[in-house]
Motif scaffolding. Structure first.
Motif, PDB file in Angstrom:
ATOM      1  N   PHE A  36      93.285  74.774  52.561  1.00 45.57           N
ATOM      2  CA  PHE A  36      92.342  75.784  52.739  1.00 45.57           C
ATOM      3  C   PHE A  36      91.322  75.588  53.901  1.00 45.57           C
ATOM      4  O   PHE A  36      90.674  74.288  53.799  1.00 45.57           O
ATOM      5  CB  PHE A  36      91.330  75.905  51.422  1.00 45.57           C
ATOM      6  N   ASP A  37      91.508  76.325  55.143  1.00 44.94           N
ATOM      7  CA  ASP A  37      90.786  76.195  56.408  1.00 44.94           C
ATOM      8  C   ASP A  37      89.517  77.078  56.300  1.00 44.94           C
ATOM      9  O   ASP A  37      89.611  78.243  56.942  1.00 44.94           O
ATOM     10  CB  ASP A  37      92.032  76.295  57.406  1.00 44.94           C
ATOM     11  N   GLY A  38      88.490  76.592  55.933  1.00 36.99           N
ATOM     12  CA  GLY A  38      87.226  77.409  55.933  1.00 36.99           C
ATOM     13  C   GLY A  38      87.243  78.261  54.829  1.00 36.99           C
ATOM     14  O   GLY A  38      86.370  79.425  55.078  1.00 36.99           O
ATOM     15  N   ILE A  39      88.060  78.690  54.168  1.00 39.44           N
ATOM     16  CA  ILE A  39      88.341  79.549  53.170  1.00 39.44           C
ATOM     17  C   ILE A  39      87.734  78.722  51.603  1.00 39.44           C
ATOM     18  O   ILE A  39      88.575  77.702  51.216  1.00 39.44           O
ATOM     19  CB  ILE A  39      89.626  80.236  52.901  1.00 39.44           C
ATOM     20  N   LYS A  40      86.834  79.400  50.898  1.00 36.52           N
ATOM     21  CA  LYS A  40      86.658  78.638  49.590  1.00 36.52           C
ATOM     22  C   LYS A  40      87.763  78.846  48.688  1.00 36.52           C
ATOM     23  O   LYS A  40      88.283  79.841  48.518  1.00 36.52           O
ATOM     24  CB  LYS A  40      85.248  79.170  49.084  1.00 36.52           C
ATOM     25  N   PRO A  41      88.269  77.732  48.032  1.00 34.32           N
ATOM     26  CA  PRO A  41      89.370  77.790  47.056  1.00 34.32           C
ATOM     27  C   PRO A  41      88.841  78.572  45.723  1.00 34.32           C
ATOM     28  O   PRO A  41      87.503  78.753  45.559  1.00 34.32           O
ATOM     29  CB  PRO A  41      89.675  76.338  46.708  1.00 34.32           C
ATOM     30  N   PRO A  42      89.631  79.043  44.927  1.00 34.70           N
ATOM     31  CA  PRO A  42      89.508  79.611  43.579  1.00 34.70           C
ATOM     32  C   PRO A  42      88.724  78.485  42.701  1.00 34.70           C
ATOM     33  O   PRO A  42      88.730  77.248  43.013  1.00 34.70           O
ATOM     34  CB  PRO A  42      90.482  79.982  42.860  1.00 34.70           C
ATOM     35  N   SER A  43      87.871  79.112  41.744  1.00 33.90           N
ATOM     36  CA  SER A  43      87.290  77.929  40.892  1.00 33.90           C
ATOM     37  C   SER A  43      88.096  77.028  40.126  1.00 33.90           C
ATOM     38  O   SER A  43      87.789  76.069  39.682  1.00 33.90           O
ATOM     39  CB  SER A  43      86.439  78.644  39.984  1.00 33.90           C
ATOM     40  N   LYS A  44      89.220  77.456  39.902  1.00 35.24           N
ATOM     41  CA  LYS A  44      90.443  76.827  39.020  1.00 35.24           C
ATOM     42  C   LYS A  44      91.572  76.685  39.980  1.00 35.24           C
ATOM     43  O   LYS A  44      92.252  77.619  40.456  1.00 35.24           O
ATOM     44  CB  LYS A  44      90.738  77.444  37.480  1.00 35.24           C
ATOM     45  N   LEU A  45      92.019  75.471  40.139  1.00 38.96           N
ATOM     46  CA  LEU A  45      93.264  74.958  40.981  1.00 38.96           C
ATOM     47  C   LEU A  45      94.126  74.670  40.112  1.00 38.96           C
ATOM     48  O   LEU A  45      94.006  73.610  39.350  1.00 38.96           O
ATOM     49  CB  LEU A  45      92.851  74.097  42.026  1.00 38.96           C
ATOM     50  N   PRO A  46      95.456  74.896  40.042  1.00 41.88           N
ATOM     51  CA  PRO A  46      96.502  74.488  39.293  1.00 41.88           C
ATOM     52  C   PRO A  46      96.828  72.940  39.888  1.00 41.88           C
ATOM     53  O   PRO A  46      96.510  72.614  40.780  1.00 41.88           O
ATOM     54  CB  PRO A  46      97.859  75.420  39.649  1.00 41.88           C
ATOM     55  N   PRO A  47      97.436  72.129  38.987  1.00 43.29           N
ATOM     56  CA  PRO A  47      98.111  70.890  39.615  1.00 43.29           C
ATOM     57  C   PRO A  47      98.967  70.986  40.831  1.00 43.29           C
ATOM     58  O   PRO A  47      99.629  71.703  41.224  1.00 43.29           O
ATOM     59  CB  PRO A  47      98.660  70.140  38.495  1.00 43.29           C
ATOM     60  N   GLY A  48      98.413  69.985  41.839  1.00 43.42           N
ATOM     61  CA  GLY A  48      99.099  69.897  43.108  1.00 43.42           C
ATOM     62  C   GLY A  48      98.398  69.377  44.322  1.00 43.42           C
ATOM     63  O   GLY A  48      97.337  68.556  43.824  1.00 43.42           O
ATOM     64  N   GLY A  49      98.775  69.458  45.467  1.00 42.69           N
ATOM     65  CA  GLY A  49      97.941  68.683  46.577  1.00 42.69           C
ATOM     66  C   GLY A  49      97.337  69.885  47.336  1.00 42.69           C
ATOM     67  O   GLY A  49      97.892  70.861  47.763  1.00 42.69           O
ATOM     68  N   TYR A  50      96.092  69.402  47.880  1.00 44.51           N
ATOM     69  CA  TYR A  50      95.060  70.358  48.597  1.00 44.51           C
ATOM     70  C   TYR A  50      94.652  69.562  49.797  1.00 44.51           C
ATOM     71  O   TYR A  50      93.866  68.497  49.538  1.00 44.51           O
ATOM     72  CB  TYR A  50      93.942  70.693  47.431  1.00 44.51           C
TER      73      TYR A  50
END
Length: 630
Positions: free
Chosen positions: A371-385
């Motif tokens: 996520f480059d300058g974009i706000k992620p969703p409030s709920k993220l699934p398991p994984g790498g960010y």
């Protein structure tokens, strides 16, 4: 040759008045009463005394006079506190610091330097006086008080005998700071601190030691050691992987030996021999071997030196390899050609680009999402960010202002990067201190996260693992910095790919002994067991992930087990400072050059109590002689 002296020589003056009083009493003549007797023929001696007119008489040979004078002389000598410079220590409070680092396992002193240091420490304890107390400290990467101040020699012997050295470096500064704090204000006499070490620690010239009396007892005679000074695995930008092995000859002679490479494809199985390299190194020579044909390998790679030398802890090291695999990466950005190109450099990645969060984001499976300058969703699934200049509700950090006045957008202008954690997999081989930032937002790390890049007013990069999610968060916009122009930028992106989408085999590289290891534990596991290289077991309750494990004092393989979960990691000594085992003749502590000595410490040993006992014996004999009329 020991020479006796006195701590209180002026006390000898007491002999004059005390001895004079005794002699004066013997010079006085007794006054006798006159008695009428029928004859004086039987009283010739008494008549001779009565015929004298003077009040004094001549001294006669008298055993009682001699015994009384002897008793006074002995008691006065005891009060004067005679001393002899003797081997051992006779102080009120003694602090013994035992260097328990890896170099103290050297066998140039049989059976080892550390065992020899333990023997010397107990010699001091056995020669303590009844009022003396001793405290014992061990110094490795951690400082530990193994026995508090006591005069109980059995307790000291039990505590010292149970000590074992560690496969780590020595933090003598920390040990001395603790020792000085424990003896501060304990008495009028300067405290005594005795250091048993080979001197393989850095200069401590800036350490204030006050009036403390320091003794450095050198343990060790020479150095005949060849070591693995570094071992690491690295993936290049084409997707291949290599293993780097650094070796060095620290002895004073040329050594020829075999470097053996083993590959362990299955956990717990004996390694299969992969390669043997014959090496010849001259005195002080170093060399680096690169094992390049490892792209098809996965598992643990172990390097071993087949050579008899003084130190065994640095003769092996392990790292982990994983076979190349395809990774699905999602890049959510309004446009960043530098970031896009860096992700495409790795042939393992299949890159998907989007300018906003895709509608099917939660239903698609990605190994890493950027996520480059974009706000992620409030709920993220398991994984790498990878979060760049943005904040996630489930992320590792929130934003905060620094000490500078924030700009209109809430960022601090022109912050300076002052430090980066070079031991973390994300920041390895990347020079962050040379990066220039136009603006940044300082981060406030959550309790389960840690800072890896520090600015002058706080963290600028944070990493963390929580509930199956791995995060790397940057507090600045890449396009408002020169970071993409640095050679370390593609390396940083490659590190993120490796860490955010890890292999399940083990750590990508070996850790250093004495340093904490971060263990990612899957959700649903409340407790794990960690078995060390020496067979010791540690049980750790999982309250958050990653689990921080600090008991890494042994070099070798650590195995982690839990409910339907197992993995392993390696800890290597890989320390040129510890592998260079040649003992130092002097150390610099507090601006003092302390010359080494292999001899026991010589201090004042008092002998007042034998004189006092002899004086009591003389007085007892005087009493006996008086009543027996000897």
């Amino acid at each position: 040759m020991s020479i006796m002296s006195l701590l209180s020589p002026l006390s000898l003056i007491l002999i004059i008045p005390l001895g004079g009083i005794i002699v004066f009493l013997y010079l006085l003549k007794l006054r006798r009463k006159e008695q009428m007797v029928s004859s004086t023929l039987l009283w010739q001696d008494a008549v001779a005394d009565l015929q004298a007119d003077a009040p004094f008489q001549k001294l006669k040979k008298n055993l009682l006079l001699f015994l009384q004078l002897l008793a006074v002389i002995l008691l006065t000598m005891a009060i004067a506190r005679p001393i002899v410079r003797a081997k051992g220590i006779s102080e009120n409070k003694i602090v013994v610091i035992l260097d328990s680092s890896a170099s103290m396992q050297s066998t140039d002193v049989k059976p080892s330097r550390f065992e020899s240091a333990k023997v010397h420490a107990m010699e001091i304890a056995n020669k303590m006086g009844p009022r003396d107390t001793m405290l014992v400290i061990t110094a490795s990467t951690k400082t530990q008080v193994v026995q508090s101040f006591t005069s109980d020699k059995k307790s000291l012997d039990s505590a010292v005998s149970a000590l074992k050295p560690c496969d780590t470096s020595c933090n003598m500064r920390q040990a001395l700071v603790l020792a000085l704090s424990l003896v501060a204000g304990t008495g009028s006499a300067p405290p005594r601190i005795v250091i048993f070490s080979d001197g393989r620690f850095g200069s401590l010239h800036d350490l204030p030691v006050g009036k403390a009396r320091l003794d450095f007892i050198k343990i060790g005679t020479g150095s005949d050691n060849v070591a693995i000074t570094g071992i690491d695995s690295r993936k290049n930008l084409s997707g291949g992987q290599q293993v780097f092995i650094g070796i060095r000859n620290f002895s004073r002679q040329t050594r020829t030996f075999n470097l053996e490479i083993y590959i362990d494809n299955e956990k717990g199985k004996q390694g299969n021999l992969f390669d043997i390299l014959e090496e010849t190194l001259g005195p002080g020579e170093m060399k680096q071997e690169i094992i390049g044909n490892t792209s098809h390998l996965s598992g643990r790679i172990t390097a071993k030196l087949d050579i008899p030398d003084d130190l065994g802890a640095d003769n092996s090291g392990s790292v982990y390899l994983a076979k190349p695999r395809n990774m699905n990466v999602l890049l959510v950005s309004r446009g960043n050609i530098f970031l896009q190109n860096a992700l495409n450099l790795d042939p393992r990645t299949s890159l998907t680009r989007a300018q906003s969060v895709p509608a099917d984001f939660g239903r698609q499976s990605y190994d890493m999402v950027v996520f480059d300058g974009i706000k992620p969703p409030s709920k993220l699934p398991p994984g790498g960010y990878l979060l760049i200049n943005t904040i996630a509700d489930q992320g590792p950090a929130g934003a905060r202002f620094g000490d500078h006045a924030p700009s209109s957008k809430g960022n601090s202008p022109r912050p300076t990067i002052i430090d980066a954690d070079q031991h973390h997999p994300i920041t390895r081989y990347v020079d962050f201190t040379s990066i220039r930032l136009a603006e940044a937002n300082y981060l406030s790390a959550k309790p389960w996260a840690r800072s890896i890049v520090e600015g002058e007013s706080g963290p600028l990069a944070v990493v963390g693992t929580n509930n199956g999610r791995r995060f790397v968060q940057l507090g600045f916009d890449l396009l408002k910095s020169d970071f993409p122009l640095h050679v370390g930028f593609p390396i940083f992106i490659s590190n993120c790919l490796e860490w955010l989408a890890p292999s399940q085999i083990g750590g990508s590289a070996g850790s250093r002994t004495g340093q904490p290891v971060y263990i990612d534990v899957p959700p649903g596991i409340d407790r794990i067991a960690i078995t060390g290289p020496d067979g010791s077991k540690h049980y750790v309750d999982v309250s958050q992930t990653p689990v921080v494990f600090n008991d890494t004092d042994r070099a070798g393989i650590y195995r982690v087990t839990g409910k339907n979960f197992s993995r392993e990691f390696a800890c290597n000594l890989a320390s040129p400072a510890e592998s260079d085992t040649y003992p130092r003749e002097a150390v610099d502590i507090g601006g003092r050059q302390l010359a080494s000595s292999s001899k026991p410490v010589e201090t004042n040993r008092e002998y007042y109590w034998p004189l006092a006992l002899i004086a009591l014996a003389v007085m007892a004999f005087e009493w006996y002689a008086y009543h027996r009329r000897l």
